[in-house]
Design a protein around this motif. Structure first.
Motif, PDB file in Angstrom:
ATOM      1  N   MET A   1       0.943  -1.103  -0.111  1.00 10.87           N
ATOM      2  CA  MET A   1      -0.036  -0.204  -0.089  1.00 10.87           C
ATOM      3  C   MET A   1       0.981   1.215   0.068  1.00 10.87           C
ATOM      4  N   SER A   2       0.591   1.957  -0.804  1.00  8.75           N
ATOM      5  CA  SER A   2       1.185   3.263  -0.864  1.00  8.75           C
ATOM      6  C   SER A   2       0.829   4.606   0.002  1.00  8.75           C
ATOM      7  N   ASN A   3       1.587   5.362   0.548  1.00  9.47           N
ATOM      8  CA  ASN A   3       1.157   6.333   1.474  1.00  9.47           C
ATOM      9  C   ASN A   3       1.477   7.666   1.026  1.00  9.47           C
ATOM     10  N   ASP A   4       1.747   7.927  -0.323  1.00  8.28           N
ATOM     11  CA  ASP A   4       2.016   8.963  -1.107  1.00  8.28           C
ATOM     12  C   ASP A   4       0.840  10.104  -0.741  1.00  8.28           C
ATOM     13  N   VAL A   5       1.328  11.264  -0.654  1.00  6.41           N
ATOM     14  CA  VAL A   5       0.582  12.559  -0.638  1.00  6.41           C
ATOM     15  C   VAL A   5       1.015  13.528  -1.494  1.00  6.41           C
ATOM     16  N   ASN A   6       0.132  13.898  -2.391  1.00  4.75           N
ATOM     17  CA  ASN A   6       0.349  14.782  -3.470  1.00  4.75           C
ATOM     18  C   ASN A   6       0.225  16.211  -2.898  1.00  4.75           C
ATOM     19  N   VAL A   7       1.169  16.712  -2.286  1.00  6.75           N
ATOM     20  CA  VAL A   7       1.019  18.218  -1.714  1.00  6.75           C
ATOM     21  C   VAL A   7       2.316  19.115  -2.062  1.00  6.75           C
ATOM     22  N   PRO A   8       2.309  20.073  -2.177  1.00 11.91           N
ATOM     23  CA  PRO A   8       3.490  21.070  -2.725  1.00 11.91           C
ATOM     24  C   PRO A   8       4.417  21.027  -1.355  1.00 11.91           C
ATOM     25  N   VAL A   9       5.443  21.080  -1.778  1.00 12.79           N
ATOM     26  CA  VAL A   9       6.396  21.043  -0.566  1.00 12.79           C
ATOM     27  C   VAL A   9       7.653  22.073  -0.973  1.00 12.79           C
ATOM     28  N   CYS A  10       8.153  23.166  -0.106  1.00 14.64           N
ATOM     29  CA  CYS A  10       9.342  23.937  -0.058  1.00 14.64           C
ATOM     30  C   CYS A  10       9.971  23.705   1.222  1.00 14.64           C
ATOM     31  N   ASN A  11      11.273  23.350   1.080  1.00 14.51           N
ATOM     32  CA  ASN A  11      12.084  23.127   2.381  1.00 14.51           C
ATOM     33  C   ASN A  11      12.707  24.515   2.436  1.00 14.51           C
ATOM     34  N   ILE A  12      12.395  25.382   3.439  1.00  9.51           N
ATOM     35  CA  ILE A  12      12.958  26.608   3.547  1.00  9.51           C
ATOM     36  C   ILE A  12      13.819  26.361   4.859  1.00  9.51           C
ATOM     37  N   GLY A  13      14.891  25.665   4.978  1.00 13.38           N
ATOM     38  CA  GLY A  13      15.578  25.172   6.185  1.00 13.38           C
ATOM     39  C   GLY A  13      16.606  26.075   6.597  1.00 13.38           C
ATOM     40  N   PRO A  14      17.222  25.494   7.492  1.00 14.03           N
ATOM     41  CA  PRO A  14      18.420  26.228   8.419  1.00 14.03           C
ATOM     42  C   PRO A  14      19.427  26.731   7.525  1.00 14.03           C
ATOM     43  N   TYR A  15      20.074  27.767   7.741  1.00 12.40           N
ATOM     44  CA  TYR A  15      21.173  28.464   7.215  1.00 12.40           C
ATOM     45  C   TYR A  15      22.358  28.495   7.924  1.00 12.40           C
ATOM     46  N   GLY A  16      23.597  28.313   7.264  1.00  9.79           N
ATOM     47  CA  GLY A  16      24.803  28.299   7.879  1.00  9.79           C
ATOM     48  C   GLY A  16      25.519  26.829   8.392  1.00  9.79           C
ATOM     49  N   PHE A  17      26.653  27.070   9.056  1.00  5.16           N
ATOM     50  CA  PHE A  17      27.410  25.788   9.489  1.00  5.16           C
ATOM     51  C   PHE A  17      26.907  25.426  10.659  1.00  5.16           C
ATOM     52  N   ASP A  18      26.923  24.126  10.943  1.00  2.48           N
ATOM     53  CA  ASP A  18      26.462  23.429  12.012  1.00  2.48           C
ATOM     54  C   ASP A  18      24.935  23.805  12.635  1.00  2.48           C
ATOM     55  N   ALA A  19      24.099  23.778  11.539  1.00  2.00           N
ATOM     56  CA  ALA A  19      22.785  24.239  11.950  1.00  2.00           C
ATOM     57  C   ALA A  19      22.006  22.988  12.743  1.00  2.00           C
ATOM     58  N   HIS A  20      21.236  23.402  13.808  1.00  2.00           N
ATOM     59  CA  HIS A  20      20.562  22.392  14.608  1.00  2.00           C
ATOM     60  C   HIS A  20      21.263  21.425  15.209  1.00  2.00           C
TER      61      HIS A  20
END
Length: 50
Positions: A1-20
């Motif tokens: 069974m597939s759990n695919d979801v058809n939604v737009p995604v834009c990853n605006i993630g962390p910026y810089g060295f050693d994030a998180h």
């Protein structure tokens, strides 16, 4: 069974060295000015006008 979801995604993630890491550094201009505006712009672009 597939759990695919058809939604737009834009990853605006962390910026810089050693994030998180335990002592994450934060670039204030990017994190407090650019990211919120970019996030808002992406959402407005993806959602239809009401």
């Amino acid at each position: 069974m597939s759990n695919d979801v058809n939604v737009p995604v834009c990853n605006i993630g962390p910026y810089g060295f050693d994030a998180h890491k335990k002592f994450e550094r934060l670039e204030l201009t990017y994190s407090l000015e650019i990211v919120p505006l970019l996030t808002y712009s992406v959402i407005r672009h993806l959602l239809p006008a009401s």
